[in-house]
Scaffold this active site. Sequence first.
Site, short mmCIF file in Angstrom:
data_model
loop_
_atom_site.label_atom_id
_atom_site.label_comp_id
_atom_site.label_asym_id
_atom_site.label_seq_id
_atom_site.Cartn_x
_atom_site.Cartn_y
_atom_site.Cartn_z
N GLY A 32 0.81 -1.21 0.00
CA GLY A 32 0.00 0.00 0.00
C GLY A 32 0.84 1.26 0.00
N SER A 33 0.37 2.27 0.71
CA SER A 33 0.96 3.61 0.64
C SER A 33 2.37 3.71 1.21
CB SER A 33 0.05 4.61 1.36
OG SER A 33 -1.21 4.69 0.73
N THR A 34 2.84 2.67 1.89
CA THR A 34 4.19 2.74 2.46
C THR A 34 5.27 2.79 1.38
OG1 THR A 34 4.25 0.32 2.65
CG2 THR A 34 3.57 1.58 4.60
N SER A 79 -1.38 11.21 1.44
CA SER A 79 -1.38 9.86 0.88
C SER A 79 -2.27 9.77 -0.34
CB SER A 79 -1.83 8.84 1.94
OG SER A 79 -1.43 7.53 1.58
#
Length: 576
Positions: A291-293, A346
Amino acid sequence: MIKLEGALYPWRFRLVLVLLALMSGAIAWRIIDLQVVDRDFLKEQGDARSMRHIPIPAHRGLITDRNGEPLAVSTPVITLWANGKELQAARDQWPRLAAALGQEPTTFAQRLEQNAGREFMYLVRGLTPEKGQSILDLKIPGVYSIEEFRRFYPAGEVTAHVVGFTDIDDRGREGMELAFDEWLAGVPGKRQVLKDRRGRLIKDVQVVKNAKAGKALALSIDLRLQYLAHRELRNAMQEFGAKAASLVMIDVKTGEILAMVNQPTYNPNNRRNLQPAAMRNRAMIDVFEPGSTVKPFSIAAALGTGRWKPESTVDTYPGSLQIGRYTIRDVSRGGVLNLTGILMKSSNVGISKIAFDIGAEPIYAVMQQAGLGQDTGLGFPGERVGNLPNYRVWKKAETATLAYGYGLSVTAVQLAHAYAVLANQGQNVPLSMVRLDNKPAPTQVIDREIAHTVLGMLQAVVEEPGGGGARAKVPGYHVGGKSGTARKAAVGSKGYVEHAYRSFFAGVAPIANPRIAVVVMIDEPSNGAYYGGLVSAPVFGKVMAGALRLMNIAPDDLPPAETQTADAKDGKGGRT
């Protein structure tokens, strides 16, 4: 008149006499040869029927943490075995022996009946020396002992997934016990003994070969940090009703893994009711879409092309973007955002538009060089590599999903390693589960200035209002990080599971001179919240705060000395 046969054929009679004489002479010579000339032959044959070589168990090597705290030690135990034939002659002693062994008499008797013809059978293994000797003192015919070693794990469930365990024969079966089995396992010795025809020991003659103990192994794990991470991860899992959780902590300068914790876990000292799912080292075995990491690496790729600057902006309004039949959505309605704003909000829309501009190849290259979806080189049993897709022709949907963390799969260790690369001025240092005496040579994979710029953006995510990482703050230190929330892919079918998420937070500290990278992954939180900034960020903050203090790392976010002096004069900074 009858004549004797010998008189008719005197030569035959003489021949028989000669043959008998030769045979008698040969027998006599053989007797003299064996008893006088070649006496060693009979001695060797006699010894072969009475001399025996029994193994001397080898002490398995000690496993410690980086500071010498024991994580796996070998303790002497007694194994009792029996000669089934001899025990048949002592049937009246069976109930007494069963009671001493703690076994049910009827079942024990049936087992002895089934092994009546065997000269060797285990009665019980791994008794304490005191317990084993108390049973031997009963003097029951046919019961004997063997000295062995049994592994004991002082930290129990806290280090179970890292250290692993051995089987009943003291061979490594999981974790570092398996990975370094040849290093840890000693070489058994050999003892010469004299036994009678019933196999009973008459005399201990000599040690033919001394046992060679296994070599010690110092892991990179710091047991203090391991306990800290274990406690906080367990508390978070219980608080949010999660299915599982993992945490990985890495020294960004050396690549050493300082802590690796998973929930649920198990006690390696008592595996009677062990559930297979609890044995998995999820930090190395479970793969997931991050995901957004991974958005910071997409930003780094954009900066690396030279087409984008930190102040460059993207219009993300109205918070959605249509690509064919797919719709990319943001949590907020967005607006015009610079690159820092895209990370703070994000924004999937913002990062997708950047990816369309630079193409997927630069993003793929940065992620690959940072170690995402790549072999870590740790050699840990069962470790998975994950998958970083590389298409010959990148479609828009594939380009966008790669940029915001879908369509690829990584492990928690890989994600922590990637953040360690950013923290280490863009230098990739090989990971290690073993304590290193010398710092390995790094490889520059991301431009130093770009890595420094991205770290500043990650600091804004945590410290600036609206960044989504406020719960990861650490008093006295500047911290940088990124939260992430990813839907769980359905197993055995396409698509995603409804209302099933993984929550992440990945970050580094202190920003002035990064030393530690930490990744927290919580699987399927069910008590209301599931966003990474709400679920995983607090765990990161607590663990990072404790780690920085335990490692005696100097704060980089203290008020100026003048302010402290003024507060002291006003009575605000004095002791109470």
